[in-house]
Motif scaffolding. Sequence first.
Motif, PDB file in Angstrom:
ATOM      1  N   ASN A  54       0.830  -1.216   0.000  1.00  0.00           N
ATOM      2  CA  ASN A  54       0.000   0.000   0.000  1.00  0.00           C
ATOM      3  C   ASN A  54       0.863   1.265   0.000  1.00  0.00           C
ATOM      4  N   GLU A  55       1.859   1.287  -0.893  1.00  0.00           N
ATOM      5  CA  GLU A  55       2.780   2.422  -1.063  1.00  0.00           C
ATOM      6  C   GLU A  55       3.712   2.633   0.131  1.00  0.00           C
ATOM      7  N   LYS A  56       3.723   1.700   1.066  1.00  0.00           N
ATOM      8  CA  LYS A  56       4.644   1.769   2.197  1.00  0.00           C
ATOM      9  C   LYS A  56       5.901   0.964   1.867  1.00  0.00           C
ATOM     10  N   ILE A  57       7.040   1.476   2.317  1.00  0.00           N
ATOM     11  CA  ILE A  57       8.301   0.735   2.207  1.00  0.00           C
ATOM     12  C   ILE A  57       8.594   0.135   3.574  1.00  0.00           C
ATOM     13  N   LYS A  58       8.732  -1.191   3.636  1.00  0.00           N
ATOM     14  CA  LYS A  58       8.899  -1.877   4.912  1.00  0.00           C
ATOM     15  C   LYS A  58      10.222  -2.641   4.955  1.00  0.00           C
ATOM     16  N   VAL A  59      10.706  -2.840   6.185  1.00  0.00           N
ATOM     17  CA  VAL A  59      11.886  -3.668   6.416  1.00  0.00           C
ATOM     18  C   VAL A  59      11.625  -4.563   7.624  1.00  0.00           C
ATOM     19  N   ARG A  60      12.132  -5.790   7.557  1.00  0.00           N
ATOM     20  CA  ARG A  60      12.096  -6.687   8.709  1.00  0.00           C
ATOM     21  C   ARG A  60      13.505  -6.808   9.262  1.00  0.00           C
ATOM     22  N   ILE A  61      13.622  -6.779  10.585  1.00  0.00           N
ATOM     23  CA  ILE A  61      14.922  -6.743  11.258  1.00  0.00           C
ATOM     24  C   ILE A  61      15.082  -8.014  12.078  1.00  0.00           C
ATOM     25  N   PHE A  62      16.145  -8.764  11.802  1.00  0.00           N
ATOM     26  CA  PHE A  62      16.372 -10.031  12.496  1.00  0.00           C
ATOM     27  C   PHE A  62      17.670  -9.991  13.286  1.00  0.00           C
ATOM     28  N   ASN A  63      17.618 -10.496  14.527  1.00  0.00           N
ATOM     29  CA  ASN A  63      18.795 -10.645  15.374  1.00  0.00           C
ATOM     30  C   ASN A  63      19.588 -11.879  14.941  1.00  0.00           C
ATOM     31  N   PRO A  64      20.846 -12.008  15.382  1.00  0.00           N
ATOM     32  CA  PRO A  64      21.654 -13.175  14.990  1.00  0.00           C
ATOM     33  C   PRO A  64      21.080 -14.517  15.436  1.00  0.00           C
ATOM     34  N   ASP A  65      20.237 -14.521  16.477  1.00  0.00           N
ATOM     35  CA  ASP A  65      19.644 -15.787  16.913  1.00  0.00           C
ATOM     36  C   ASP A  65      18.385 -16.135  16.126  1.00  0.00           C
ATOM     37  N   GLY A  66      18.012 -15.288  15.160  1.00  0.00           N
ATOM     38  CA  GLY A  66      16.853 -15.548  14.320  1.00  0.00           C
ATOM     39  C   GLY A  66      15.586 -14.865  14.779  1.00  0.00           C
ATOM     40  N   SER A  67      15.584 -14.301  15.987  1.00  0.00           N
ATOM     41  CA  SER A  67      14.397 -13.590  16.481  1.00  0.00           C
ATOM     42  C   SER A  67      14.246 -12.264  15.749  1.00  0.00           C
TER      43      SER A  67
END
Length: 279
Positions: A54-67
């Motif tokens: 919906n015209e939003k730019i998103k990012v997902r952020i992951f820690n080294p343990d996968g969380s």
Amino acid sequence: MVTLKKYHGLGNDYLIYDPNQNRELLQERQIQLLCRRNTGVGADGILSGPLFENEKIKVRIFNPDGSEAERSGNGIRIFSKYLKDAGYVKEKCYELWTKAGPVQVEFLDEDASRMKVDMGYAAFGADSIHAVGFEGDMINESVFFCDNFYNITCVSMGNPNCVVMMEEISKNKALHLGPYVENSKYFPNRINMQLCHVVDRENIQIEIYERGAGYTYASGTGACAAASAAHKLGLVGNRVQVHMQGGDLLVEFAEDDRVFMTGPVVYIGSITLAENFFA
């Protein structure tokens, strides 16, 4: 074949996984493998995106343990530079969505190596930290961890942070106390920890231990959290240099208490993985 980009913000390094350029679907085990220093690529986390909705730019952020983390100040700056480098964003200012909501980013130079981020408002309530056994704001609370009582101020910058005020701080102290704070019964969702020493009205020093990552050289949200705690306690003014092992970030407070973070990002390079890396 998987191609990644690597950047760092004051020594806090992240891998960029662009799902628009790669077919592999990242799973927890794959994230762990990639972040390992000796047998993987090595990183303090992975930024997955851009994701468009919906015209939003998103990012997902992951820690080294996968969380998955709600927000990362260094991650926001790093990912923003990638968006500029890759041509996804051409404007001087744009809006990036994290799991914790949107942030406003302003590029301060042509190559996007330095930027200012509107991090929103610091929240001190126990409910915003998801803390157990506390009510109201968690400001200058005396809490027992490991072997002693410590004065803490808890701050949400979209993610939970426990700021421990100390006269002297060190990496060894962070490594010793960090696991106890991160996994304390008071914080069932775990928490980031910053040891904070106030130098004067314009400078603080911090040592950082992040949930899911351990000791880190720098943290954008950690710097904002520590500066916000010191500001709330009346120990600093509206403009604070936060000194970390990896370098310095500038944190500023607007008249309405909005928190702004300014700092650099460095592009390290591109990495192409062997086809059997995840086998």
